[in-house]
Design a protein around this motif. Structure first.
Motif, PDB file in Angstrom:
ATOM      1  N   SER A  95       0.830  -1.189   0.000  1.00  0.00           N
ATOM      2  CA  SER A  95       0.000   0.000   0.000  1.00  0.00           C
ATOM      3  C   SER A  95       0.872   1.249   0.000  1.00  0.00           C
ATOM      4  CB  SER A  95      -0.895   0.019   1.242  1.00  0.00           C
ATOM      5  OG  SER A  95      -1.631   1.216   1.292  1.00  0.00           O
ATOM      6  N   THR A  96       0.375   2.291  -0.626  1.00  0.00           N
ATOM      7  CA  THR A  96       1.065   3.582  -0.589  1.00  0.00           C
ATOM      8  C   THR A  96       0.218   4.610   0.151  1.00  0.00           C
ATOM      9  OG1 THR A  96       0.140   4.189  -2.730  1.00  0.00           O
ATOM     10  CG2 THR A  96       2.324   3.157  -2.728  1.00  0.00           C
ATOM     11  N   THR A  97      -0.703   4.128   0.968  1.00  0.00           N
ATOM     12  CA  THR A  97      -1.563   5.016   1.733  1.00  0.00           C
ATOM     13  C   THR A  97      -1.409   4.702   3.220  1.00  0.00           C
ATOM     14  OG1 THR A  97      -3.143   5.101  -0.100  1.00  0.00           O
ATOM     15  CG2 THR A  97      -3.923   5.811   2.059  1.00  0.00           C
ATOM     16  N   LEU A  98      -0.729   5.604   3.905  1.00  0.00           N
ATOM     17  CA  LEU A  98      -0.510   5.456   5.341  1.00  0.00           C
ATOM     18  C   LEU A  98      -1.432   6.423   6.073  1.00  0.00           C
ATOM     19  CD1 LEU A  98       1.103   4.274   7.718  1.00  0.00           C
ATOM     20  CD2 LEU A  98       2.795   6.079   7.343  1.00  0.00           C
ATOM     21  N   ARG A  99      -2.285   5.890   6.921  1.00  0.00           N
ATOM     22  CA  ARG A  99      -3.207   6.714   7.702  1.00  0.00           C
ATOM     23  C   ARG A  99      -2.647   6.898   9.117  1.00  0.00           C
ATOM     24  NH1 ARG A  99      -6.049   7.625   3.393  1.00  0.00           N
ATOM     25  NH2 ARG A  99      -7.751   6.236   2.854  1.00  0.00           N
ATOM     26  N   ASP A 120       7.065  10.439   9.222  1.00  0.00           N
ATOM     27  CA  ASP A 120       8.133  10.731  10.176  1.00  0.00           C
ATOM     28  C   ASP A 120       8.567  12.189  10.088  1.00  0.00           C
ATOM     29  OD1 ASP A 120       7.917   8.070  10.836  1.00  0.00           O
ATOM     30  OD2 ASP A 120       9.777   7.473   9.834  1.00  0.00           O
ATOM     31  N   THR A 121       8.576  12.745   8.875  1.00  0.00           N
ATOM     32  CA  THR A 121       8.887  14.167   8.699  1.00  0.00           C
ATOM     33  C   THR A 121       7.848  15.018   9.420  1.00  0.00           C
ATOM     34  OG1 THR A 121      10.029  13.820   6.603  1.00  0.00           O
ATOM     35  CG2 THR A 121       9.142  16.022   6.993  1.00  0.00           C
ATOM     36  N   TYR A 122       6.591  14.646   9.279  1.00  0.00           N
ATOM     37  CA  TYR A 122       5.505  15.343   9.967  1.00  0.00           C
ATOM     38  C   TYR A 122       5.694  15.299  11.482  1.00  0.00           C
ATOM     39  CZ  TYR A 122       0.944  15.411  12.313  1.00  0.00           C
ATOM     40  OH  TYR A 122      -0.081  15.639  13.188  1.00  0.00           O
ATOM     41  N   SER A 167       4.031   7.825   2.428  1.00  0.00           N
ATOM     42  CA  SER A 167       5.150   6.991   2.867  1.00  0.00           C
ATOM     43  C   SER A 167       5.377   7.168   4.366  1.00  0.00           C
ATOM     44  CB  SER A 167       6.432   7.388   2.121  1.00  0.00           C
ATOM     45  OG  SER A 167       6.873   8.669   2.534  1.00  0.00           O
ATOM     46  N   ALA A 168       6.062   6.203   4.941  1.00  0.00           N
ATOM     47  CA  ALA A 168       6.434   6.304   6.348  1.00  0.00           C
ATOM     48  C   ALA A 168       7.395   7.477   6.549  1.00  0.00           C
ATOM     49  CB  ALA A 168       7.067   5.006   6.829  1.00  0.00           C
TER      50      ALA A 168
END
Length: 105
Positions: free
Chosen positions: A5-9, A75-77, A70-71
């Motif tokens: 998946s390319t959707t991280l919630r 992580d940047t957030y 992406s993770a």
């Protein structure tokens, strides 16, 4: 193992202190709402308040959902100065929080 998946919630639930005023709660909502315009990597944002008739929310009233591709973006957030500043505003009004991240299936 790589997740297909390319959707991280990133789901955040807030339970506010009983003494938190409506204005203080609204300030938190507004502060969260500002993050997608100041922190890169957020691809979608939504929020709402609990309307479930089941009574199983355990005091959590507000839900915020951020979406990342992406993770690394998540992580940047998490470490971004604007997110850290926002987190610093929660202590006066927040009783508890719950955070859950998942790859959408």
């Amino acid at each position: 193992m790589t997740n297909p998946s390319t959707t991280l919630r990133h789901v955040v639930l807030f339970a506010f202190k009983d003494e938190a005023s409506a204005e203080q709660v609204q300030s938190i909502v507004d502060g969260f709402k500002a993050l997608p315009s100041t922190v890169p990597g957020i691809t979608a944002y939504e929020w709402g308040t609990n309307v479930s008739p089941e009574g199983l929310n355990d005091g959590f009233t507000h839900c915020f959902t951020l979406t990342f591709a992406s993770a690394e973006d998540r992580d940047t957030y998490l470490s971004h100065p604007e997110h850290q500043r926002f987190v610093g505003t929660l202590g006066a009004v927040l009783a508890r929080s719950l955070v859950l991240d998942y790859w959408a299936q």
